[in-house]
Design a protein around this motif. Sequence first.
Motif, PDB file in Angstrom:
ATOM      1  N   LEU A   1       0.809  -1.211   0.000  1.00  0.00           N
ATOM      2  CA  LEU A   1       0.000   0.000   0.000  1.00  0.00           C
ATOM      3  C   LEU A   1       0.846   1.267   0.000  1.00  0.00           C
ATOM      4  CD1 LEU A   1      -2.841  -1.000   2.493  1.00  0.00           C
ATOM      5  CD2 LEU A   1      -3.065  -0.564   0.046  1.00  0.00           C
ATOM      6  N   ALA A   2       2.057   1.177   0.528  1.00  0.00           N
ATOM      7  CA  ALA A   2       2.929   2.354   0.517  1.00  0.00           C
ATOM      8  C   ALA A   2       3.186   2.818  -0.913  1.00  0.00           C
ATOM      9  CB  ALA A   2       4.248   2.036   1.221  1.00  0.00           C
ATOM     10  N   PHE A   3       3.320   1.871  -1.841  1.00  0.00           N
ATOM     11  CA  PHE A   3       3.603   2.259  -3.229  1.00  0.00           C
ATOM     12  C   PHE A   3       2.360   2.792  -3.924  1.00  0.00           C
ATOM     13  CE2 PHE A   3       7.345  -0.271  -2.348  1.00  0.00           C
ATOM     14  CZ  PHE A   3       8.327   0.509  -2.929  1.00  0.00           C
TER      15      PHE A   3
ATOM     16  N   GLU B   1      -1.729  12.813   3.931  1.00  0.00           N
ATOM     17  CA  GLU B   1      -3.167  12.749   4.206  1.00  0.00           C
ATOM     18  C   GLU B   1      -3.967  12.989   2.934  1.00  0.00           C
ATOM     19  OE1 GLU B   1      -4.805  11.739   6.935  1.00  0.00           O
ATOM     20  OE2 GLU B   1      -2.759  11.148   7.495  1.00  0.00           O
ATOM     21  N   ALA B   2      -3.514  13.905   2.084  1.00  0.00           N
ATOM     22  CA  ALA B   2      -4.209  14.143   0.823  1.00  0.00           C
ATOM     23  C   ALA B   2      -4.164  12.900  -0.065  1.00  0.00           C
ATOM     24  CB  ALA B   2      -3.582  15.333   0.098  1.00  0.00           C
ATOM     25  N   ALA B   3      -2.997  12.238  -0.095  1.00  0.00           N
ATOM     26  CA  ALA B   3      -2.869  11.023  -0.895  1.00  0.00           C
ATOM     27  C   ALA B   3      -3.769   9.917  -0.363  1.00  0.00           C
ATOM     28  CB  ALA B   3      -1.412  10.563  -0.911  1.00  0.00           C
ATOM     29  N   LYS B   4      -3.845   9.783   0.953  1.00  0.00           N
ATOM     30  CA  LYS B   4      -4.711   8.754   1.543  1.00  0.00           C
ATOM     31  C   LYS B   4      -6.169   9.000   1.190  1.00  0.00           C
ATOM     32  CE  LYS B   4      -1.766   7.709   5.565  1.00  0.00           C
ATOM     33  NZ  LYS B   4      -1.646   7.781   7.038  1.00  0.00           N
ATOM     34  N   MET B   5      -6.622  10.238   1.313  1.00  0.00           N
ATOM     35  CA  MET B   5      -8.016  10.554   1.007  1.00  0.00           C
ATOM     36  C   MET B   5      -8.330  10.264  -0.453  1.00  0.00           C
ATOM     37  SD  MET B   5      -9.045  14.009   3.123  1.00  0.00           S
ATOM     38  CE  MET B   5     -10.676  13.939   2.393  1.00  0.00           C
ATOM     39  N   ARG B   6      -7.417  10.641  -1.348  1.00  0.00           N
ATOM     40  CA  ARG B   6      -7.657  10.407  -2.778  1.00  0.00           C
ATOM     41  C   ARG B   6      -7.662   8.910  -3.085  1.00  0.00           C
ATOM     42  NH1 ARG B   6      -6.796  13.405  -7.513  1.00  0.00           N
ATOM     43  NH2 ARG B   6      -7.773  12.238  -9.211  1.00  0.00           N
TER      44      ARG B   6
ATOM     45  N   LEU C   1      -8.739  -2.643   4.574  1.00  0.00           N
ATOM     46  CA  LEU C   1      -7.926  -1.759   3.733  1.00  0.00           C
ATOM     47  C   LEU C   1      -7.827  -0.357   4.313  1.00  0.00           C
ATOM     48  CD1 LEU C   1      -6.348  -1.354   1.082  1.00  0.00           C
ATOM     49  CD2 LEU C   1      -8.508  -0.733  -0.001  1.00  0.00           C
ATOM     50  N   GLU C   2      -8.952   0.234   4.705  1.00  0.00           N
ATOM     51  CA  GLU C   2      -8.925   1.612   5.195  1.00  0.00           C
ATOM     52  C   GLU C   2      -8.054   1.727   6.434  1.00  0.00           C
ATOM     53  OE1 GLU C   2     -11.918   5.245   6.512  1.00  0.00           O
ATOM     54  OE2 GLU C   2     -12.726   3.376   5.685  1.00  0.00           O
ATOM     55  N   ARG C   3      -8.194   0.798   7.366  1.00  0.00           N
ATOM     56  CA  ARG C   3      -7.376   0.845   8.578  1.00  0.00           C
ATOM     57  C   ARG C   3      -5.896   0.762   8.243  1.00  0.00           C
ATOM     58  NH1 ARG C   3      -5.084  -3.189  11.013  1.00  0.00           N
ATOM     59  NH2 ARG C   3      -6.445  -4.768  10.071  1.00  0.00           N
ATOM     60  N   ARG C   4      -5.538  -0.108   7.300  1.00  0.00           N
ATOM     61  CA  ARG C   4      -4.127  -0.267   6.954  1.00  0.00           C
ATOM     62  C   ARG C   4      -3.583   0.962   6.234  1.00  0.00           C
ATOM     63  NH1 ARG C   4      -3.693  -4.096   3.263  1.00  0.00           N
ATOM     64  NH2 ARG C   4      -5.915  -4.610   3.055  1.00  0.00           N
ATOM     65  N   VAL C   5      -4.407   1.582   5.397  1.00  0.00           N
ATOM     66  CA  VAL C   5      -3.964   2.802   4.701  1.00  0.00           C
ATOM     67  C   VAL C   5      -3.736   3.936   5.693  1.00  0.00           C
ATOM     68  CG1 VAL C   5      -4.720   4.626   3.117  1.00  0.00           C
ATOM     69  CG2 VAL C   5      -4.990   2.225   2.473  1.00  0.00           C
ATOM     70  N   ARG C   6      -4.669   4.122   6.608  1.00  0.00           N
ATOM     71  CA  ARG C   6      -4.554   5.239   7.547  1.00  0.00           C
ATOM     72  C   ARG C   6      -3.387   5.063   8.512  1.00  0.00           C
ATOM     73  NH1 ARG C   6      -8.432   8.695   6.696  1.00  0.00           N
ATOM     74  NH2 ARG C   6     -10.461   8.036   5.872  1.00  0.00           N
ATOM     75  N   ALA C   7      -2.915   3.836   8.684  1.00  0.00           N
ATOM     76  CA  ALA C   7      -1.799   3.593   9.607  1.00  0.00           C
ATOM     77  C   ALA C   7      -0.437   3.876   8.991  1.00  0.00           C
ATOM     78  CB  ALA C   7      -1.843   2.147  10.097  1.00  0.00           C
ATOM     79  N   ILE C   8      -0.365   4.112   7.682  1.00  0.00           N
ATOM     80  CA  ILE C   8       0.927   4.319   7.012  1.00  0.00           C
ATOM     81  C   ILE C   8       1.493   5.688   7.378  1.00  0.00           C
ATOM     82  CG2 ILE C   8       2.052   4.575   4.770  1.00  0.00           C
ATOM     83  CD1 ILE C   8       0.093   2.524   3.668  1.00  0.00           C
ATOM     84  N   SER C   9       2.766   5.714   7.704  1.00  0.00           N
ATOM     85  CA  SER C   9       3.444   6.945   8.123  1.00  0.00           C
ATOM     86  C   SER C   9       4.386   7.438   7.020  1.00  0.00           C
ATOM     87  CB  SER C   9       4.258   6.689   9.394  1.00  0.00           C
ATOM     88  OG  SER C   9       5.323   5.784   9.117  1.00  0.00           O
ATOM     89  N   PRO C  10       4.802   8.713   7.089  1.00  0.00           N
ATOM     90  CA  PRO C  10       5.799   9.200   6.129  1.00  0.00           C
ATOM     91  C   PRO C  10       7.090   8.384   6.173  1.00  0.00           C
ATOM     92  CG  PRO C  10       4.774  11.040   7.269  1.00  0.00           C
ATOM     93  CD  PRO C  10       4.300   9.800   7.957  1.00  0.00           C
ATOM     94  N   GLU C  11       7.483   7.925   7.348  1.00  0.00           N
ATOM     95  CA  GLU C  11       8.720   7.141   7.467  1.00  0.00           C
ATOM     96  C   GLU C  11       8.588   5.791   6.761  1.00  0.00           C
ATOM     97  OE1 GLU C  11       8.609  10.362  10.133  1.00  0.00           O
ATOM     98  OE2 GLU C  11       7.174   8.669   9.992  1.00  0.00           O
TER      99      GLU C  11
END
Length: 493
Positions: free
Chosen positions: A317-319, A397-402, A437-447
């Motif tokens: 999901l990071a990619f 956050e913008a990328a996650k929402m999109r 999916l949503e939970r895993r996406v929202r947990a992704i950090s910049p690092e």
Amino acid sequence: MRRASMGWAALFGAALAGCGSRVELPPPLPPLTPTPDAEFRANAPPLAAEPALRVHDVRSAELENGMTTLVVERPELPLVTLVYVNRAARDDGAPSHAGLAELTARMLNEGTRLENGEVLRQLRISGELPRWSVSSAGTAIAITTLASGAEKAAWLLARLVQHPVFDADSLESARGAQSQALFSRSLGISSQLNELALEGLYGPDHPLALPFKAFGSNLRGFSGHQVRSFYSRQYGPRDSALIAVGAVQAEAIFALARRHFGAWSPAQGQVPPEPAPPAVIPRGDREIRIGAIAGGTSDASLVVALPCAGLSDPDALAFDLIAMLIGGLVVSRSAATLRHDTGISYGVHAACYQRRTAGQFLIELSADLDRAGESLEKILAEIRRFKSSPVTLAELEAAKMRFLGQTAAAVSSTPGLAGALADLYLNALPLDHLATLERRVRAISPEQLQRAASRYFDAQIGIAVYGPPRLLHDQLVSLGDVQWAVLKTTRPE
């Protein structure tokens, strides 16, 4: 229609004439009446609600012969989408077999034997042909119809996959259709650039970089015996599933599956292993190879290919989010660099095309001919920046929402959700993949994005460019070893 056209022309001419004779009015005298301020003008409008993925309950059952049935009940609309999926019906990675899975899938509806022995071709429901697709993950055949037609749709899918007639007529018809599709694909510069970039990434002989010319050459040599042999090995209930999404009851679909697929005998073959991508080895100081296709055009087209994580990798999901940051946001860093700040390009597109074990990250853009080298330099700098520094929280956050919004829209329809479940089955992903999916996406950090980019974006890279050599060569030669070729087409048989 001709008379109507002339009438509109006369009317339009009269209107123009009237405009030409209009008397000019004097400008209004100040003070003008100001627009009254309404209370709502004092406050900014509220932000749109964040997208939320609807969680669907996936019911599953298994027949005695090993076939899986997956059902999602969606009573909102009187429709149902049924999909037959088979993860064994895919090419085995051998270059000489490339295209055999697709030819077999095409032939399934070119001749079907009914219970009375009659052979029919091009079976349809309500005038619609079943939709089919073949990928590196397997084969899918889908039908969308009114919920009242679920029985007929299940019967049709069962007849197609269990009782095909692989005769000479069906072979020639399928071969001609596939040849025409390859020819149409070869006319598109985007397809050729993608394959040239993947060849630079993986090497010319790797299964993941097979050019469509190899498919065309194989297609001419495939025989009916090869198709029948592939079918007998790879088509059966053990690695197949029937998926139903729509206004249906799960128990009724389970009964349909038992009735139409329960007597199907298992096939003798196994699911072919996925082609293993080359090891991710740091590029170091190795020179970049740039594949270039000569052509006359008003702008330059560029493709950059990189490895990325597969669907089973925790960084998958990071990619997806990195692709959104590079090419999916109007205010992304790449948009600012290439469009808003410099005006080099109207935009960038990026995506990570993922199989279960590996993925291909493609960046595509067009640029002014005199600034193609500069645009490529800036894209390479963006790739290095993802490795060297984390993105801002606002960008992420913008990328996650999109991303979540696009995913929610994709699975909002009955066919869309059925297709998503087909992908889950073909790639052997857990049934709760969409629900979490949503939970895993929202947990992704910049690092995490930075670590993922460092893992994969430091490896070999493939670059392909299309445009006139006299304008592009000197711009590109400073960035790598440029190899020019000409546009190729695969003529239909």
